[in-house]
Design an enzyme around this catalytic site. Structure first.
Site, PDB file in Angstrom:
ATOM      1  N   SER A 132      25.242 -10.352  -4.231  1.00  0.00           N
ATOM      2  CA  SER A 132      26.300  -9.383  -4.479  1.00  0.00           C
ATOM      3  C   SER A 132      26.123  -8.823  -5.898  1.00  0.00           C
ATOM      4  CB  SER A 132      27.668 -10.042  -4.276  1.00  0.00           C
ATOM      5  OG  SER A 132      28.682  -9.094  -4.125  1.00  0.00           O
ATOM      6  N   ASP A 167      27.430  -8.798   7.458  1.00  0.00           N
ATOM      7  CA  ASP A 167      27.997  -8.228   6.227  1.00  0.00           C
ATOM      8  C   ASP A 167      28.512  -6.817   6.485  1.00  0.00           C
ATOM      9  OD1 ASP A 167      28.617  -7.533   3.595  1.00  0.00           O
ATOM     10  OD2 ASP A 167      26.804  -8.467   2.781  1.00  0.00           O
ATOM     11  N   HIS A 191      30.045 -11.077   4.440  1.00  0.00           N
ATOM     12  CA  HIS A 191      29.405 -11.004   3.126  1.00  0.00           C
ATOM     13  C   HIS A 191      29.321 -12.358   2.430  1.00  0.00           C
ATOM     14  CE1 HIS A 191      28.120  -9.156  -0.622  1.00  0.00           C
ATOM     15  NE2 HIS A 191      29.144  -9.694  -1.261  1.00  0.00           N
TER      16      HIS A 191
END
Length: 373
Positions: free
Chosen positions: A151, A323, A353
């Protein structure tokens, strides 16, 4: 040189004075402190270093140690005998500038002893990487064998590979793209405005009064929904009420007022919001969210294609199959634009995610093989 490794226990917070710094957009701080944790020992050549970059609300505590046995956020990946073997590698996990886990941020005091608050500079991912390079130089690192993150940590890892191609041998990007998309920016803006519009925000100078925790909680709720999948939320909660609460309780059409009862999914989001509010500074959330919004590895470099075309480090790219915040095709774009043939590895997870945090060990063997870990 900070090379007294015999006095540096694994997994314990340390700090480094990185000096003054002028940020990419022109802001300036007369002194920047970077907090970090390390595991393992740097070899004599200084070339066995691995940097682990945390996500938006993450910290430096990636894994447990004898000195601090509390579980880390990537416990399955880091440690003796694990995919990132701390008996072989010297691992550094810095807290990003602008956050609230020991590195200089808006809650830090200026030279007059006043929190920076609204005066804290705008921070980009690129700024963070340049400051982290100062830390590695001070630690005696001559080559970064691997930089890894998911991320926002993935954005930092990719920025490392583009900013310092001579210094970085390999990098691993989990669940992140080359630049923030319009939808990711939109989600980020909603979170930032939730905090800014809290009545206690006071333009960012709230440290002498009540903190804008309500706004931070709303920001967390918005974010957490994007971190999970519709299917997981439906399977776990459906339309069930929370305990004995009545989701219709207190509702009146003639005289509208908030419901007094919640659905289970509402209680779940309330819990996530309360947990973050206990440990995170609202200004830090804004700073890091804005940094991630600004993520664009091609900015000032002729675009994403041109920037990635100059990458020389070995990539390891991973996406979570469910995701809905960073779609797998964004990982594929990175793979397609870096010179050579590269595979996007898949983390199989029903939760979305956050699978890059909960199931990253699925990719331990291919990651070791690709990056020589």
């Amino acid at each position: 040189m900070e090379n007294d490794y015999g006095t540096r226990p694994d997994g314990v917070l340390k700090t480094h004075d990185a000096g003054s710094f002028t940020f990419e957009t022109g802001g300036y701080l007369p002194a920047v402190t970077l907090a970090y944790e390390t595991w393992g020992e740097l070899n004599e050549a200084g070339d066995n270093a691995v940097l682990v970059a945390h996500a938006l609300t993450g910290d430096t505590h990636v894994a447990s140690s004898a000195a601090d046995p509390s579980a880390g956020w990537w416990e399955g990946l880091l440690g003796p005998g694990r995919p990132i073997d701390t008996e072989k590698w010297f691992v550094i996990a810095p807290a990003m500038v602008g956050g609230c886990y020991g590195s200089t941020g808006a809650s830090s005091l200026d030279p007059e002893g006043v929190p920076w608050g609204a005066r804290f500079p705008f921070v980009t991912v690129r700024d963070a990487v340049h400051l982290e390079k100062r830390l590695l130089d001070a630690l005696g690192v001559t080559t970064l064998h691997t930089v890894i993150g998911g991320s926002m940590g993935g954005a930092r890892a990719l920025e490392w590979a583009v900013s310092y191609p001579e210094f970085v041998r390999g990098f691993a990007v989990f669940a992140c793209g080359a630049a923030s998309t319009a939808e990711q920016i939109a989600f980020g803006q909603a979170q930032v405005l939730a905090i800014r519009n809290d009545p206690h925000f006071n333009g960012g100078d709230y440290y002498a009064g009540k903190s804008p925790q309500t706004g931070l909680g709303i920001a967390r709720r918005i974010a957490h929904v994007t971190y999970r999948t519709e299917a997981e939320l439906q399977l776990r909660f459906g339309r069930a009420a929370q305990g004995e609460e009545d989701p219709f309780g207190g509702a009146q059409l003639a005289q509208p007022r908030p419901r007094t009862g919640r659905y289970q999914v509402e209680s779940y989001l309330d819990h996530q919001a309360a947990k973050l509010s206990q440990r995170f500074d609202p200004n830090a959330y804004i700073t890091l969210a804005e940094a991630l919004i600004s993520h664009d590895v091609g900015r000032g470099r002729g675009g994403v294609e041109a920037a990635l075309g100059r990458v020389t480090a070995t990539p390891f790219l991973a996406a979570v199959d469910t995701d809905r915040l960073y779609f797998p095709e964004q990982s594929q774009q990175i793979a397609d634009l870096i010179p050579g043939e590269h595979v996007v590895h898949t983390i199989t997870s029903h939760i979305g995610h956050d699978g890059f945090l909960t199931s990253a060990e699925q990719l331990g063997d291919p990651m070791r093989a690709t990056l020589g870990l």
